[in-house]
Design a protein around this motif. Structure first.
Motif, PDB file in Angstrom:
ATOM      1  N   HIS A 112       0.760  -1.281   0.090  1.00  0.00           N
ATOM      2  CA  HIS A 112       0.006  -0.029   0.027  1.00  0.00           C
ATOM      3  C   HIS A 112       0.850   1.177  -0.139  1.00  0.00           C
ATOM      4  CE1 HIS A 112       0.796  -0.269   4.377  1.00  0.00           C
ATOM      5  NE2 HIS A 112       0.863   0.778   4.521  1.00  0.00           N
ATOM      6  N   VAL A 113       0.104   2.251  -0.098  1.00  0.00           N
ATOM      7  CA  VAL A 113       0.945   3.798  -0.143  1.00  0.00           C
ATOM      8  C   VAL A 113       0.056   4.558   0.777  1.00  0.00           C
ATOM      9  CG1 VAL A 113       1.631   5.867  -1.435  1.00  0.00           C
ATOM     10  CG2 VAL A 113       2.199   3.577  -2.259  1.00  0.00           C
ATOM     11  N   LYS A 114       0.482   5.194   1.577  1.00  0.00           N
ATOM     12  CA  LYS A 114      -0.441   6.276   2.365  1.00  0.00           C
ATOM     13  C   LYS A 114       0.588   7.360   2.861  1.00  0.00           C
ATOM     14  CE  LYS A 114      -1.744   6.721   7.435  1.00  0.00           C
ATOM     15  NZ  LYS A 114      -1.742   6.142   8.599  1.00  0.00           N
ATOM     16  N   PRO A 115       0.100   8.514   2.332  1.00  0.00           N
ATOM     17  CA  PRO A 115       0.623   9.816   2.556  1.00  0.00           C
ATOM     18  C   PRO A 115       0.897  10.175   4.003  1.00  0.00           C
ATOM     19  CG  PRO A 115      -0.909  10.095   0.571  1.00  0.00           C
ATOM     20  CD  PRO A 115      -1.231   8.707   1.346  1.00  0.00           C
ATOM     21  N   HIS A 116       2.014  11.076   4.263  1.00  0.00           N
ATOM     22  CA  HIS A 116       1.933  11.298   5.531  1.00  0.00           C
ATOM     23  C   HIS A 116       1.510  12.749   5.919  1.00  0.00           C
ATOM     24  CE1 HIS A 116       4.208  11.966   9.370  1.00  0.00           C
ATOM     25  NE2 HIS A 116       4.836  13.092   9.023  1.00  0.00           N
ATOM     26  N   GLY A 117       1.066  13.055   7.223  1.00  0.00           N
ATOM     27  CA  GLY A 117       0.877  14.244   7.615  1.00  0.00           C
ATOM     28  C   GLY A 117       0.181  15.236   6.956  1.00  0.00           C
ATOM     29  N   ALA A 118       0.919  16.312   6.804  1.00  0.00           N
ATOM     30  CA  ALA A 118       0.120  17.586   6.059  1.00  0.00           C
ATOM     31  C   ALA A 118      -0.049  17.067   4.614  1.00  0.00           C
ATOM     32  CB  ALA A 118       1.019  18.759   6.257  1.00  0.00           C
ATOM     33  N   LEU A 119       0.645  16.421   4.140  1.00  0.00           N
ATOM     34  CA  LEU A 119       0.395  15.675   2.655  1.00  0.00           C
ATOM     35  C   LEU A 119      -0.760  15.059   2.578  1.00  0.00           C
ATOM     36  CD1 LEU A 119       1.335  15.741  -0.399  1.00  0.00           C
ATOM     37  CD2 LEU A 119       2.666  13.742   0.313  1.00  0.00           C
ATOM     38  N   MET A 137      -0.762   5.627  -9.269  1.00  0.00           N
ATOM     39  CA  MET A 137      -0.901   4.374  -8.654  1.00  0.00           C
ATOM     40  C   MET A 137      -1.637   3.694  -9.559  1.00  0.00           C
ATOM     41  SD  MET A 137       0.110   4.390  -5.789  1.00  0.00           S
ATOM     42  CE  MET A 137      -0.792   2.914  -4.741  1.00  0.00           C
ATOM     43  N   ARG A 138      -2.542   4.123 -10.519  1.00  0.00           N
ATOM     44  CA  ARG A 138      -3.151   3.110 -11.725  1.00  0.00           C
ATOM     45  C   ARG A 138      -1.856   2.842 -12.706  1.00  0.00           C
ATOM     46  NH1 ARG A 138      -6.100   0.376 -10.679  1.00  0.00           N
ATOM     47  NH2 ARG A 138      -6.867   0.204 -12.699  1.00  0.00           N
ATOM     48  N   GLY A 162     -11.096   2.987 -10.205  1.00  0.00           N
ATOM     49  CA  GLY A 162     -10.883   1.539 -10.004  1.00  0.00           C
ATOM     50  C   GLY A 162      -9.432   1.357  -9.123  1.00  0.00           C
ATOM     51  N   GLN A 163      -8.947   1.928  -8.369  1.00  0.00           N
ATOM     52  CA  GLN A 163      -7.677   1.765  -7.530  1.00  0.00           C
ATOM     53  C   GLN A 163      -8.107   1.147  -6.332  1.00  0.00           C
ATOM     54  OE1 GLN A 163      -4.593   2.124  -8.503  1.00  0.00           O
ATOM     55  NE2 GLN A 163      -3.690   1.333  -6.713  1.00  0.00           N
ATOM     56  N   PRO A 164      -7.706  -0.065  -6.006  1.00  0.00           N
ATOM     57  CA  PRO A 164      -7.703  -0.546  -4.781  1.00  0.00           C
ATOM     58  C   PRO A 164      -7.644   0.580  -3.522  1.00  0.00           C
ATOM     59  CG  PRO A 164      -6.573  -1.851  -5.807  1.00  0.00           C
ATOM     60  CD  PRO A 164      -6.443  -0.655  -6.596  1.00  0.00           C
TER      61      PRO A 164
END
Length: 268
Positions: A112-119, A137-138, A162-164
């Motif tokens: 997975h990808v999870k942006p951090h904090g203020a972003l 991501m697609r 259509g992105q998970p």
């Protein structure tokens, strides 16, 4: 909403060189979670730390995620940095690419990808940033999940394209009436028992109390807590124990999403 299983994620690898931001070492936390959001160098993290953290996640069977932030080591990524949508998304691409190579080094894929904090907060309310992020991501990681808030534009656009995508519930953050978390640059020590009670209620009733004292509906597949929250290990243990006692398992995010999709199809 009544959950029988949930993913548990935490921000990891948040140091730089000999410095560490986390309230506890990653080894103490990794055995308690099912998904790790690993800092990718801009708000925290460095190549050797990324390498060690990915390896540690693999040893514990924990899903590996990239945790890109603003280029803000001094502010720990919790200050907004001005830039065009293209510039900011390019910074995300750079960081995700770095973490993905360390995942490949250790024989695993980017979960997975999870942006951090203020972003994270800025992408949540910006259609341009969300669309640019999801489009990347697609193209580059079509099977990887995006972790975000359920009420965010990021979630809406990920579903549309259509992105998970996985919705998060924040154990150690407050909520406002819109269903968004109340962003804070610094957080004090929390009461583990109260946090655990909040999490169990969200899982069993689909409700959370806002800072205004009202109850709102909340839907999610993953629970997040932060390694820099004081007392994070005690909090994580309390959360796990309370969930297990209430009949909610900690499970890999892929299992949670498959289960949710099955329930959704049955409801149609």
């Amino acid at each position: 909403m009544q959950l029988s299983a949930v993913d548990l994620n935490c921000d990891m690898g948040e140091g730089f060189g000999r410095w560490s931001i986390a309230d506890a070492d990653d080894v103490s936390i990794m055995g308690l979670i099912s998904s790790a959001n690993i800092a990718t160098g801009f708000h925290a993290g460095d190549p050797s730390l990324m390498d060690r953290t990915v390896k540690l996640a693999m040893q514990h069977g924990v899903g590996v995620g990239a945790h890109p932030g603003y280029r803000d080591l001094q502010g720990f990524g919790r200050r907004k940095i001005a830039g065009s949508a293209e510039e900011i998304v390019n910074d995300v691409i750079y960081q995700v690419g770095a973490l993905r190579e360390f995942a490949r080094k250790h024989g695993t894929n980017l979960q997975h990808v999870k942006p951090h904090g203020a972003l994270y907060m800025e992408i949540a309310v910006s259609a341009d940033l969300s669309r640019g992020f999801v489009d990347f991501m697609r193209r580059a990681a079509p099977d990887a999940y995006i972790f975000c808030m359920g009420q965010s534009l990021t979630y809406q656009i990920a579903v549309e394209m259509g992105q998970p995508v996985v919705r998060e519930f924040y154990a150690d953050r407050d909520y406002d009436a819109s269903g968004s978390i109340v962003f804070a640059r610094q957080v004090g020590r929390t009461d583990p028992a109260r946090v655990a009670e909040k999490v169990v209620r969200a899982c069993r009733e689909g409700k959370v109390r806002t800072v205004d004292g009202a109850d709102i509906d909340i839907e999610f597949e993953s629970i997040c807590f932060h390694s820099d929250t004081p007392g994070c290990v005690e909090m994580a243990v309390a959360i796990r124990d309370a969930l297990i006692a209430s009949g909610v398992r900690i499970a890999p995010v892929s299992e949670i999403v498959r289960r949710a999709e099955t329930v959704s199809r049955r409801a149609i």
